[in-house]
Design an enzyme around this catalytic site. Sequence first.
Site, PDB file in Angstrom:
ATOM      1  N   GLY A   6      13.876 -90.258 -19.893  1.00 47.19           N
ATOM      2  CA  GLY A   6      13.264 -89.402 -18.875  1.00 47.19           C
ATOM      3  C   GLY A   6      13.423 -87.943 -19.238  1.00 47.19           C
ATOM      4  O   GLY A   6      12.644 -87.383 -20.014  1.00 47.19           O
ATOM      5  N   GLY A   7      14.454 -87.305 -18.708  1.00 47.34           N
ATOM      6  CA  GLY A   7      14.670 -85.863 -18.873  1.00 47.34           C
ATOM      7  C   GLY A   7      14.524 -85.372 -20.305  1.00 47.34           C
ATOM      8  O   GLY A   7      13.846 -84.374 -20.570  1.00 47.34           O
ATOM      9  N   GLY A  21      18.805 -89.935 -14.508  1.00 46.81           N
ATOM     10  CA  GLY A  21      18.691 -88.542 -14.069  1.00 46.81           C
ATOM     11  C   GLY A  21      19.991 -87.954 -13.547  1.00 46.81           C
ATOM     12  O   GLY A  21      19.995 -86.878 -12.952  1.00 46.81           O
ATOM     13  N   ASN A  80       9.375 -91.101 -20.769  1.00 46.73           N
ATOM     14  CA  ASN A  80       8.790 -91.267 -19.427  1.00 46.73           C
ATOM     15  C   ASN A  80       8.777 -89.891 -18.772  1.00 46.73           C
ATOM     16  O   ASN A  80       9.809 -89.406 -18.317  1.00 46.73           O
ATOM     17  CB  ASN A  80       9.646 -92.263 -18.626  1.00 46.73           C
ATOM     18  CG  ASN A  80       9.180 -92.417 -17.195  1.00 46.73           C
ATOM     19  OD1 ASN A  80       8.106 -91.932 -16.821  1.00 46.73           O
ATOM     20  ND2 ASN A  80       9.974 -93.087 -16.377  1.00 46.73           N
ATOM     21  N   TRP A  81       7.617 -89.282 -18.757  1.00 51.85           N
ATOM     22  CA  TRP A  81       7.516 -87.916 -18.210  1.00 51.85           C
ATOM     23  C   TRP A  81       7.640 -87.883 -16.692  1.00 51.85           C
ATOM     24  O   TRP A  81       7.827 -86.829 -16.104  1.00 51.85           O
ATOM     25  CB  TRP A  81       6.173 -87.277 -18.605  1.00 51.85           C
ATOM     26  CG  TRP A  81       6.054 -86.920 -20.050  1.00 51.85           C
ATOM     27  CD1 TRP A  81       7.001 -87.062 -21.031  1.00 51.85           C
ATOM     28  CD2 TRP A  81       4.901 -86.337 -20.701  1.00 51.85           C
ATOM     29  NE1 TRP A  81       6.512 -86.610 -22.235  1.00 51.85           N
ATOM     30  CE2 TRP A  81       5.232 -86.160 -22.058  1.00 51.85           C
ATOM     31  CE3 TRP A  81       3.629 -85.951 -20.262  1.00 51.85           C
ATOM     32  CZ2 TRP A  81       4.331 -85.612 -22.984  1.00 51.85           C
ATOM     33  CZ3 TRP A  81       2.729 -85.418 -21.180  1.00 51.85           C
ATOM     34  CH2 TRP A  81       3.083 -85.252 -22.528  1.00 51.85           C
ATOM     35  N   LYS A  82       7.502 -89.033 -16.055  1.00 54.97           N
ATOM     36  CA  LYS A  82       7.514 -89.103 -14.580  1.00 54.97           C
ATOM     37  C   LYS A  82       6.481 -88.123 -14.023  1.00 54.97           C
ATOM     38  O   LYS A  82       5.432 -87.937 -14.636  1.00 54.97           O
ATOM     39  CB  LYS A  82       8.929 -88.843 -14.044  1.00 54.97           C
ATOM     40  CG  LYS A  82       9.966 -89.753 -14.728  1.00 54.97           C
ATOM     41  CD  LYS A  82      11.316 -89.763 -14.072  1.00 54.97           C
ATOM     42  CE  LYS A  82      12.224 -90.724 -14.829  1.00 54.97           C
ATOM     43  NZ  LYS A  82      13.552 -90.833 -14.240  1.00 54.97           N
ATOM     44  N   SER A 127      19.858 -91.295 -18.669  1.00 60.33           N
ATOM     45  CA  SER A 127      20.548 -90.141 -19.260  1.00 60.33           C
ATOM     46  C   SER A 127      20.804 -90.310 -20.757  1.00 60.33           C
ATOM     47  O   SER A 127      21.817 -89.825 -21.264  1.00 60.33           O
ATOM     48  CB  SER A 127      21.845 -89.836 -18.510  1.00 60.33           C
ATOM     49  OG  SER A 127      21.557 -89.525 -17.164  1.00 60.33           O
ATOM     50  N   GLU A 174      12.465 -96.077  -9.593  1.00 52.13           N
ATOM     51  CA  GLU A 174      11.910 -95.119  -8.620  1.00 52.13           C
ATOM     52  C   GLU A 174      10.746 -95.743  -7.863  1.00 52.13           C
ATOM     53  O   GLU A 174      10.550 -95.483  -6.679  1.00 52.13           O
ATOM     54  CB  GLU A 174      11.494 -93.832  -9.347  1.00 52.13           C
ATOM     55  CG  GLU A 174      12.719 -93.024  -9.770  1.00 52.13           C
ATOM     56  CD  GLU A 174      12.554 -92.206 -11.035  1.00 52.13           C
ATOM     57  OE1 GLU A 174      11.413 -91.971 -11.479  1.00 52.13           O
ATOM     58  OE2 GLU A 174      13.595 -91.810 -11.609  1.00 52.13           O
ATOM     59  N   HIS A 210       9.809 -99.622 -12.592  1.00 50.50           N
ATOM     60  CA  HIS A 210      10.809 -98.557 -12.683  1.00 50.50           C
ATOM     61  C   HIS A 210      11.551 -98.463 -11.345  1.00 50.50           C
ATOM     62  O   HIS A 210      10.946 -98.644 -10.284  1.00 50.50           O
ATOM     63  CB  HIS A 210      10.138 -97.221 -13.024  1.00 50.50           C
ATOM     64  CG  HIS A 210      11.134 -96.174 -13.382  1.00 50.50           C
ATOM     65  ND1 HIS A 210      11.842 -95.491 -12.421  1.00 50.50           N
ATOM     66  CD2 HIS A 210      11.589 -95.722 -14.570  1.00 50.50           C
ATOM     67  CE1 HIS A 210      12.680 -94.658 -13.021  1.00 50.50           C
ATOM     68  NE2 HIS A 210      12.541 -94.780 -14.327  1.00 50.50           N
ATOM     69  N   GLU A 250      17.830-100.266 -17.118  1.00 47.89           N
ATOM     70  CA  GLU A 250      18.090 -98.909 -16.639  1.00 47.89           C
ATOM     71  C   GLU A 250      19.015 -98.973 -15.425  1.00 47.89           C
ATOM     72  O   GLU A 250      18.547 -99.155 -14.286  1.00 47.89           O
ATOM     73  CB  GLU A 250      16.776 -98.235 -16.234  1.00 47.89           C
ATOM     74  CG  GLU A 250      15.817 -98.062 -17.387  1.00 47.89           C
ATOM     75  CD  GLU A 250      14.884 -96.873 -17.156  1.00 47.89           C
ATOM     76  OE1 GLU A 250      14.835 -96.001 -18.027  1.00 47.89           O
ATOM     77  OE2 GLU A 250      14.238 -96.813 -16.103  1.00 47.89           O
TER      78      GLU A 250
HETATM   79  P1  PGA Z   1      16.608 -90.120 -17.495  1.00 48.68           P
HETATM   80  O1  PGA Z   1      15.487 -91.140 -16.959  1.00 48.68           O
HETATM   81  O2  PGA Z   1      16.595 -90.218 -19.004  1.00 48.68           O
HETATM   82  O3  PGA Z   1      16.175 -88.778 -17.008  1.00 48.68           O
HETATM   83  O4  PGA Z   1      17.906 -90.557 -16.924  1.00 48.68           O
HETATM   84  C1  PGA Z   1      15.303 -92.392 -17.552  1.00 48.68           C
HETATM   85  C2  PGA Z   1      14.228 -93.158 -16.818  1.00 48.68           C
HETATM   86  O5  PGA Z   1      14.166 -93.092 -15.591  1.00 48.68           O
HETATM   87  O6  PGA Z   1      13.395 -93.852 -17.444  1.00 48.68           O
END
Ligand code: PGA
Length: 256
Positions: free
Chosen positions: A235-236, A174, A9-11, A214, A98, A96, A168
């Site tokens: 994500g990251g 993050g 997930n590049w966000k 993470s 966010e 998600h 999640e």
């Molecule tokens: P993260 O994000 O791996 O940076 O914690 C995961 C996500 O939000 O899908």
Amino acid sequence: MRKYIVAGNWKMNNTYDEGIKLCQAIIEKGPELEGNHKCIIAAPYIHLSSLSSLMDGTGYQVAAQNCHEEEKGAYTGEISASMLDSIGVEYVILGHSERREYQGENDAMLLKKVKQVLGNGMLPIFCFGEQLAEREAGSHFELVKSQIEGVLFQLSSVEMEQVILAYEPVWAIGTGKTASSAEAEEMHAYVRALLLEKFGTEIANNSTILYGGSCKPSNADELFACENVDGGLIGGASLKSDDFIALITALQNAKS
Ligand code: PGA
């Protein structure tokens, strides 16, 4: 058959050129995907059409990070599920944390989005998970149950068998703070038990439940070794080709 998936997930990261380079590096250096193993990249809208062409025939697949809940119309700035389908998008991340937090997405909206995605022949990756306060108060199972009941339990079995789930925990996203493999497995087993009760053995056993928060090469082996963890939503670590490839390899090793 249950699918094992690493989804990046590049966000809101990567300019157009950066995204193309990253995708090229992943498909050039990444392992071949065998059997029921999948790798998905969820990129910003501007990348999707090009990524879908780049990935064509590679086994790697492209996802959007959201879509609108209505079919079409006067919704300036929005993107519909049929638009995504028309450029070769195969999956859409929905719910998600966010988006739940910053865009106020709720169960009713998410149910409409899930139906739009399924109705256009794509597969939803449905995210859910508790905040830190809920875990500390011990109400995380209840919260997750309500998120699943509010959306997924409203689906028919035919719809549900196409949904990919992603647990999640918000406190792990993050933050560098991962759920322990025991915490992840406990929640994944709980979710599978909910699916069993509502939809029966076949759907419960075949559903893919990803862990996100993470997840990175240093903790992936332990997480992916869990019986009910079928891969990760990343994500990251999806922004660096080497890390992302290491995660794909870790999942292949864990579920070979
Ligand atoms: P993260 O994000 O791996 O940076 O914690 C995961 C996500 O939000 O899908």
